[in-house]
Design a protein around this motif. Structure first.
Motif, PDB file in Angstrom:
ATOM      1  N   ASP A 211     -10.196   8.398  24.590  1.00  0.00           N
ATOM      2  CA  ASP A 211     -11.291   8.926  25.405  1.00  0.00           C
ATOM      3  C   ASP A 211     -11.282  10.458  25.495  1.00  0.00           C
ATOM      4  OD1 ASP A 211     -12.007   6.240  26.009  1.00  0.00           O
ATOM      5  OD2 ASP A 211     -10.525   6.227  27.625  1.00  0.00           O
ATOM      6  N   PRO A 212     -11.432  11.155  24.385  1.00  0.00           N
ATOM      7  CA  PRO A 212     -11.483  12.622  24.438  1.00  0.00           C
ATOM      8  C   PRO A 212     -12.709  13.108  25.201  1.00  0.00           C
ATOM      9  CG  PRO A 212     -12.097  11.831  22.259  1.00  0.00           C
ATOM     10  CD  PRO A 212     -11.591  10.639  23.007  1.00  0.00           C
ATOM     11  N   ALA A 213     -12.535  14.209  25.901  1.00  0.00           N
ATOM     12  CA  ALA A 213     -13.623  14.800  26.687  1.00  0.00           C
ATOM     13  C   ALA A 213     -13.275  16.250  26.976  1.00  0.00           C
ATOM     14  CB  ALA A 213     -13.806  14.024  27.996  1.00  0.00           C
ATOM     15  N   ALA A 214     -14.252  16.994  27.483  1.00  0.00           N
ATOM     16  CA  ALA A 214     -13.971  18.349  27.970  1.00  0.00           C
ATOM     17  C   ALA A 214     -13.033  18.230  29.168  1.00  0.00           C
ATOM     18  CB  ALA A 214     -15.268  19.044  28.356  1.00  0.00           C
ATOM     19  N   ARG A 215     -12.147  19.211  29.335  1.00  0.00           N
ATOM     20  CA  ARG A 215     -11.122  19.134  30.371  1.00  0.00           C
ATOM     21  C   ARG A 215     -11.039  20.427  31.178  1.00  0.00           C
ATOM     22  NH1 ARG A 215      -9.977  13.712  30.596  1.00  0.00           N
ATOM     23  NH2 ARG A 215      -9.869  12.891  28.460  1.00  0.00           N
ATOM     24  N   THR A 216     -10.657  20.281  32.453  1.00  0.00           N
ATOM     25  CA  THR A 216     -10.344  21.416  33.321  1.00  0.00           C
ATOM     26  C   THR A 216      -9.004  21.137  33.980  1.00  0.00           C
ATOM     27  OG1 THR A 216     -12.710  21.625  33.824  1.00  0.00           O
ATOM     28  CG2 THR A 216     -11.189  22.920  35.162  1.00  0.00           C
ATOM     29  N   ALA A 217      -8.181  22.171  34.105  1.00  0.00           N
ATOM     30  CA  ALA A 217      -6.874  22.013  34.743  1.00  0.00           C
ATOM     31  C   ALA A 217      -6.596  23.209  35.635  1.00  0.00           C
ATOM     32  CB  ALA A 217      -5.773  21.873  33.695  1.00  0.00           C
ATOM     33  N   ALA A 218      -5.747  22.977  36.648  1.00  0.00           N
ATOM     34  CA  ALA A 218      -5.250  24.049  37.507  1.00  0.00           C
ATOM     35  C   ALA A 218      -3.735  24.014  37.429  1.00  0.00           C
ATOM     36  CB  ALA A 218      -5.715  23.855  38.947  1.00  0.00           C
ATOM     37  N   GLY A 219      -3.129  25.186  37.341  1.00  0.00           N
ATOM     38  CA  GLY A 219      -1.684  25.233  37.229  1.00  0.00           C
ATOM     39  C   GLY A 219      -1.096  26.466  37.877  1.00  0.00           C
ATOM     40  N   ALA A 230     -10.111  25.837  31.066  1.00  0.00           N
ATOM     41  CA  ALA A 230     -11.256  25.005  30.668  1.00  0.00           C
ATOM     42  C   ALA A 230     -11.184  24.802  29.163  1.00  0.00           C
ATOM     43  CB  ALA A 230     -12.574  25.663  31.055  1.00  0.00           C
ATOM     44  N   ASP A 231     -11.200  23.550  28.761  1.00  0.00           N
ATOM     45  CA  ASP A 231     -11.092  23.187  27.337  1.00  0.00           C
ATOM     46  C   ASP A 231     -12.292  22.336  26.974  1.00  0.00           C
ATOM     47  OD1 ASP A 231     -10.501  22.183  24.837  1.00  0.00           O
ATOM     48  OD2 ASP A 231      -8.422  21.720  25.285  1.00  0.00           O
ATOM     49  N   VAL A 232     -13.199  22.887  26.164  1.00  0.00           N
ATOM     50  CA  VAL A 232     -14.384  22.128  25.766  1.00  0.00           C
ATOM     51  C   VAL A 232     -14.278  21.652  24.325  1.00  0.00           C
ATOM     52  CG1 VAL A 232     -15.873  23.264  27.443  1.00  0.00           C
ATOM     53  CG2 VAL A 232     -15.675  24.217  25.155  1.00  0.00           C
ATOM     54  N   THR A 233     -13.050  21.609  23.778  1.00  0.00           N
ATOM     55  CA  THR A 233     -12.856  21.107  22.418  1.00  0.00           C
ATOM     56  C   THR A 233     -12.902  19.590  22.360  1.00  0.00           C
ATOM     57  OG1 THR A 233     -10.436  21.006  22.637  1.00  0.00           O
ATOM     58  CG2 THR A 233     -11.391  23.084  21.857  1.00  0.00           C
ATOM     59  N   ASP A 258     -11.669  17.579  37.583  1.00  0.00           N
ATOM     60  CA  ASP A 258     -12.809  16.865  37.012  1.00  0.00           C
ATOM     61  C   ASP A 258     -13.125  17.472  35.641  1.00  0.00           C
ATOM     62  OD1 ASP A 258     -14.851  15.082  36.752  1.00  0.00           O
ATOM     63  OD2 ASP A 258     -16.090  15.909  38.372  1.00  0.00           O
ATOM     64  N   GLY A 259     -13.621  16.633  34.727  1.00  0.00           N
ATOM     65  CA  GLY A 259     -13.894  17.104  33.370  1.00  0.00           C
ATOM     66  C   GLY A 259     -15.219  16.594  32.857  1.00  0.00           C
ATOM     67  N   GLY A 260     -15.310  16.457  31.540  1.00  0.00           N
ATOM     68  CA  GLY A 260     -16.575  16.026  30.945  1.00  0.00           C
ATOM     69  C   GLY A 260     -17.666  17.036  31.225  1.00  0.00           C
ATOM     70  N   SER A 261     -18.819  16.562  31.665  1.00  0.00           N
ATOM     71  CA  SER A 261     -19.943  17.468  31.943  1.00  0.00           C
ATOM     72  C   SER A 261     -19.718  18.307  33.190  1.00  0.00           C
ATOM     73  CB  SER A 261     -21.243  16.669  32.083  1.00  0.00           C
ATOM     74  OG  SER A 261     -21.161  15.763  33.173  1.00  0.00           O
ATOM     75  N   SER A 262     -18.677  17.982  33.973  1.00  0.00           N
ATOM     76  CA  SER A 262     -18.366  18.784  35.164  1.00  0.00           C
ATOM     77  C   SER A 262     -17.544  20.018  34.828  1.00  0.00           C
ATOM     78  CB  SER A 262     -17.602  17.937  36.195  1.00  0.00           C
ATOM     79  OG  SER A 262     -18.400  16.885  36.679  1.00  0.00           O
ATOM     80  N   ASP A 279     -20.318  26.683  31.215  1.00  0.00           N
ATOM     81  CA  ASP A 279     -20.982  26.196  32.420  1.00  0.00           C
ATOM     82  C   ASP A 279     -20.984  24.675  32.433  1.00  0.00           C
ATOM     83  OD1 ASP A 279     -23.883  27.608  34.147  1.00  0.00           O
ATOM     84  OD2 ASP A 279     -22.131  26.498  34.876  1.00  0.00           O
ATOM     85  N   SER A 280     -21.163  24.146  33.619  1.00  0.00           N
ATOM     86  CA  SER A 280     -21.130  22.703  33.843  1.00  0.00           C
ATOM     87  C   SER A 280     -22.530  22.152  34.023  1.00  0.00           C
ATOM     88  CB  SER A 280     -20.315  22.404  35.110  1.00  0.00           C
ATOM     89  OG  SER A 280     -21.025  22.901  36.249  1.00  0.00           O
ATOM     90  N   PHE A 281     -22.577  20.836  34.189  1.00  0.00           N
ATOM     91  CA  PHE A 281     -23.791  20.188  34.681  1.00  0.00           C
ATOM     92  C   PHE A 281     -23.772  20.370  36.198  1.00  0.00           C
ATOM     93  CE2 PHE A 281     -26.479  16.333  35.485  1.00  0.00           C
ATOM     94  CZ  PHE A 281     -27.590  16.779  34.792  1.00  0.00           C
ATOM     95  N   PHE A 282     -24.692  19.754  36.926  1.00  0.00           N
ATOM     96  CA  PHE A 282     -24.737  19.900  38.383  1.00  0.00           C
ATOM     97  C   PHE A 282     -23.520  19.255  39.032  1.00  0.00           C
ATOM     98  CE2 PHE A 282     -29.294  19.910  37.137  1.00  0.00           C
ATOM     99  CZ  PHE A 282     -29.559  21.213  37.484  1.00  0.00           C
TER     100      PHE A 282
END
Length: 290
Positions: A211-219, A230-233, A258-262, A279-282
Motif C-alpha cells: 500500500d504505497p502512498a504519500a507520507r508525512t512524518a514528525a521526528g 513530506a514524501d510524495v514519492t 496522516d498521509g495520502g492526499s492529506s 500541498d494537500s487536499f482539504f
C-alpha cells in the motif's frame, strides 16, 4: 626548279597579304598574352557568401546545481532550515529549533471549513505549515483529531493512551514519546500519530510493506530539533521508515502522521513571500510555525 621571277612574285604577294590584314597579327598577339596569363595562374577574386554564418545560440548560464538534486540544508527563517529533494526528488524536510520558533495549531471541527495546508499557512500568516495526524468525521458531522492535539490554545483533542507516538514540545525542549499512557505539563505543541517509524535511530520492524502512498512524518533528532518530512514519492510504511533511519537526518525518534492526499508541507521565508513545497487536499488541521 622554280623560276626566279616566280619566287619574287610569291614573296611580294605574301608581303602584300600580311600588310593588307593587320587585324590578324593583333589577334595573334592577344592570344599569346592570354596563354601567358593563364600560365601564371592569376587567382580569381572570390565573392563573399551573402548567406550569414549561423551563430552559436546563447543559453542562460547554468543554475547552481540541478534542481532535482538534494539541496542540503538551506536557511529559511529564524530557527528554520529547509531541505529539498532529500535523498531523491519529491522528498522535503523542515528542521526547526524549538528554542527559536513558535508553534500553533490551525483546526476546524466544521467539515465545510477544511482547507489545504497552503490555505492554512496563508490564513494564519505563518511561515510553515504541515498536516497533522489522522482525523475522522463523526456522525454529527464534526471533525475530530485521532490522538493528542495541543497548542498554545490548549488541548484540542485528548491523548489516545498506548497508541503510536507523540511529538511534545515543552518549554525549549522537544521529545517524542512512544505510546505514552499519559502526558502532563504545559505543552507548546502536542501531536500524536501512528505508527512509530523510527525508535532509537533504528527503523521499526513489522511495518506494512504494501500500500504505497504519500507520507508525512514528525521526528526529533539527536540535537533536540523537530523535523517534519513530506514524501510524495509514494512509499510503503516499511520503506518510509527504512529511508528515515538510513538518512543523514540524525533522527532518534519519528512517528507517522496522516498521509495520502492529506500530505502537505508548505513554507516561505517571509509572510509576504510566495510559498513553496507540497500541498494537500482539504484537511481540518495543520501545525503552523512562525
Amino acid at each position: 626548279m622554280s623560276h626566279p621571277s616566280a619566287n619574287r612574285f610569291i614573296e611580294l604577294h605574301s608581303f602584300r597579304r600580311v600588310r593588307t590584314m593587320p587585324g590578324v597579327a593583333t589577334q595573334l598577339i592577344l592570344c599569346l598574352l592570354c596563354i601567358l596569363l593563364a600560365a601564371c595562374e592569376v587567382p580569381t577574386p572570390q565573392l563573399q557568401d551573402p548567406t550569414p554564418a549561423l551563430l552559436t545560440p546563447i543559453t542562460a548560464p547554468p543554475t547552481r546545481g540541478d534542481p532535482n538534486l538534494d539541496s542540503g540544508w538551506q536557511p529559511l527563517f529564524a530557527g528554520a532550515e529547509i531541505r529539498r529533494n532529500l535523498g531523491q526528488a519529491a522528498r522535503l524536510a523542515l528542521r526547526l529549533d524549538p528554542t527559536v520558533v513558535r508553534f500553533d495549531i490551525a483546526f476546524s471541527a466544521n467539515p465545510d471549513q477544511m482547507q489545504t495546508v497552503g490555505a492554512w499557512l496563508n490564513e494564519r500568516d505563518a511561515l510553515a505549515a504541515i498536516n497533522c495526524g489522522f482525523y475522522l468525521t463523526t456522525d454529527q458531522n464534526e471533525n475530530r483529531h485521532i490522538g493528542l492535539l495541543a497548542g498554545p490554545e490548549g488541548v484540542l483533542a485528548p491523548l489516545r493512551a498506548g497508541w503510536g507516538g507523540v511529538l511534545l514540545v515543552r518549554g525549549n525542549k522537544a521529545s517524542l514519546a512512544v505510546a505514552p499512557g499519559s502526558v502532563s505539563g504545559d505543552l507548546r505543541l502536542g501531536l500524536q500519530g501512528w505508527p512509530m517509524l523510527v525508535r532509537g535511530g533504528q527503523p521499526v520492524s513489522g511495518l506494512n510493506d504494501s500500500d504505497p502512498a504519500a507520507r508525512t512524518a514528525a521526528g526529533v533528532d539527536s540535537q533536540g530539533r523537530v523535523i517534519f518530512i513530506a514524501d510524495v514519492t509514494s512509499a510503503t510504511l516499511a520503506g518510509f521508515a527504512a529511508f528515515l533511519a538510513a538518512s543523514d537526518l540524525g533522527l532518534v525518534q519519528a512517528v507517522n502522521l496522516d498521509g495520502g492526499s492529506s500530505t502537505g508541507l508548505r513554507y516561505r521565508a517571509a509572510v509576504n513571500a510566495p510559498s513553496a513545497g507540497y500541498d494537500s487536499f482539504f484537511v481540518p488541521c495543520a501545525v503552523v510555525v512562525r
